[in-house]
Write a protein that holds these residues in place. Structure first.
Motif: not given
Length: 125
Positions: A34-43
């Protein structure tokens, strides 16, 4: 007045310790993600991707039941070999009861093989 010792208290402590031992690393890994992984959702990230090619059609493929039956028969006789090897190695030092037990085991397996053969499970179509 002293409190009496309960044997169940020891079991409760062991169960709580076992749960903490199992769940603490999972909780720490979840917090780390939760703290260190990037959140970059996309198609592009949400697309189905396998082996470098885009998927075509439905991924749900129905296999014939004969494949499963053939695999189960293979596993049964593979396990038979695993049980027969130690018996064959220690054959000279075993009592008569062990020999009878192994013959019953083999009889049941041969009976299963004859049944599968009669039903046509081993015929590859």
């Amino acid at each position: 007045m002293p409190v009496e010792y309960s044997p169940y208290l020891f079991m409760v402590v062991i169960v709580v310790g076992a749960l903490a031992f199992a769940l603490t690393p999972l909780g720490l890994a979840w917090l780390w993600a939760k703290r260190f992984s990037p959140r970059k959702p996309g198609p592009g990230k949400n697309a189905i991707y396998e082996c470098g090619l885009e998927s075509k059609g439905d991924a749900w493929v129905q296999f014939k039941a004969e494949y499963y039956l053939y695999a189960i028969m293979f596993l049964i006789f593979d396990v038979e070999a695993v049980f027969l090897l130690p018996f064959a190695v220690a054959f000279g030092g075993l009592p008569v009861g062990a020999f009878i037990a192994m013959m019953v085991f083999l009889l049941l397996l041969v009976e299963g093989l004859v049944w599968a053969w009669q039903k046509g499970v081993l015929t590859w179509k």
